[in-house]
Design a protein around this motif. Structure first.
Motif, PDB file in Angstrom:
ATOM      1  N   LYS A  18      -3.093   7.350  -1.800  1.00  0.00           N
ATOM      2  CA  LYS A  18      -1.940   7.048  -2.645  1.00  0.00           C
ATOM      3  C   LYS A  18      -1.372   8.274  -3.354  1.00  0.00           C
ATOM      4  N   SER A  73       0.816  -1.218   0.000  1.00  0.00           N
ATOM      5  CA  SER A  73       0.000   0.000   0.000  1.00  0.00           C
ATOM      6  C   SER A  73       0.848   1.267   0.000  1.00  0.00           C
ATOM      7  N   LYS A 118       3.630   1.739   2.134  1.00  0.00           N
ATOM      8  CA  LYS A 118       4.171   2.026   3.473  1.00  0.00           C
ATOM      9  C   LYS A 118       5.675   2.299   3.432  1.00  0.00           C
ATOM     10  N   CYS A 163      -1.548   4.181   5.464  1.00  0.00           N
ATOM     11  CA  CYS A 163      -1.526   4.269   4.004  1.00  0.00           C
ATOM     12  C   CYS A 163      -2.792   3.592   3.483  1.00  0.00           C
ATOM     13  N   ARG A 172       6.501   5.690   1.940  1.00  0.00           N
ATOM     14  CA  ARG A 172       6.194   6.769   2.889  1.00  0.00           C
ATOM     15  C   ARG A 172       7.201   6.784   4.042  1.00  0.00           C
TER      16      ARG A 172
END
Length: 247
Positions: free
Chosen positions: A157, A12, A14, A107, A17
């Motif tokens: 996203k 997703s 992660k 996320c 990020r």
């Protein structure tokens, strides 16, 4: 220093990020930034997440690594699924014990997007479809109303990561105060059991000796107590049971 807990479906975003956060804090602070995650521990995702005991052991290893790195000088980012709310609560208790703030970065993606990103990865980094679907089904989404999920930053996203808001949540907020469940308890005296046994025997023997000349209804004094106890037939029967266990 603060703990940042990443959370989200498999694939997703992660890790991307987490890397953004790490770069930001390395550029804007003089603190060390540590990233703890499945990759750093060499976790074989398909093997581990297919076995509940192995998954439990992997979570314990991640938590232990976080606990080792959390201190007054570091920023720690936990880059893993963290999809179980009970596990996120354990991490929250860990920060309370360390007396440091924490936050959660969620996320948020659809299952379809995450599945597509998973299939576009290199084969060695992909989740099998069965494991992917099982993890999505078991996922327990964070809720900002829960203190262990707060402060919560939900990132889509295409969103820009709210770096300043995250920084404020970590550095301008007081750490949660420790409570009895998260504080280390003082060790008992090394002769505690001996003293307990001695006091118990003294009390029992005082009652045992007194009952030789006592009738039901009389009051009996016991060592170390200011109040007397009333002697009854039940007291006598209970006394003999205790003495037989001790001797």
């Amino acid at each position: 220093m603060p703990l940042i807990v990443m959370c989200g479906y498999p694939c997703s975003g992660k890790t991307r990020r987490a890397e953004e956060l790490k770069a930001h804090f390395e550029d804007t602070t003089d603190r060390q930034v540590h990233t703890v995650g499945d990759g750093a521990l060499g976790v074989d995702r398909n093997r581990v997440y297919a076995d509940s005991q192995q998954e439990k052991d992997a979570r314990a290893s991640l938590k232990a690594e976080v606990e080792r790195k959390v201190n007054k000088d570091n920023i720690v980012i936990l880059d893993s699924l963290n999809y179980i709310k009970g596990y996120r609560y354990e991490l929250f208790c860990l920060t309370k014990h360390a007396q440091t703030p924490h936050c959660l970065v969620y996320c948020l993606t659809s299952g379809e997007d995450s599945s597509s990103w998973n299939k576009n990865r290199e084969a060695a980094e992909q989740y099998s479809q069965d494991i992917f679907e099982a993890l999505v089904q078991r996922f327990e989404a964070p809720d900002s109303r829960n203190r262990w999920d707060s402060p919560l930053f939900t990132v889509l996203k295409d969103d820009i990561l709210p770096l300043e808001a995250i920084s404020d949540a970590l550095f301008k907020r007081k750490a949660p105060p420790p409570n009895q469940s998260t504080q280390s308890q003082p060790l008992s005296s090394t002769n505690f059991l001996y003293e307990l046994d001695k006091i118990t025997q003294d009390v029992l023997m005082a009652i045992f000796n007194a009952q030789k000349t006592t009738v039901p209804g009389d009051l009996i004094s016991v060592p170390g107590a200011t109040e007397k106890i009333s002697f009854t037939y039940q007291t006598k029967n209970y006394l003999f049971t205790l003495i037989s266990c001790l001797f």
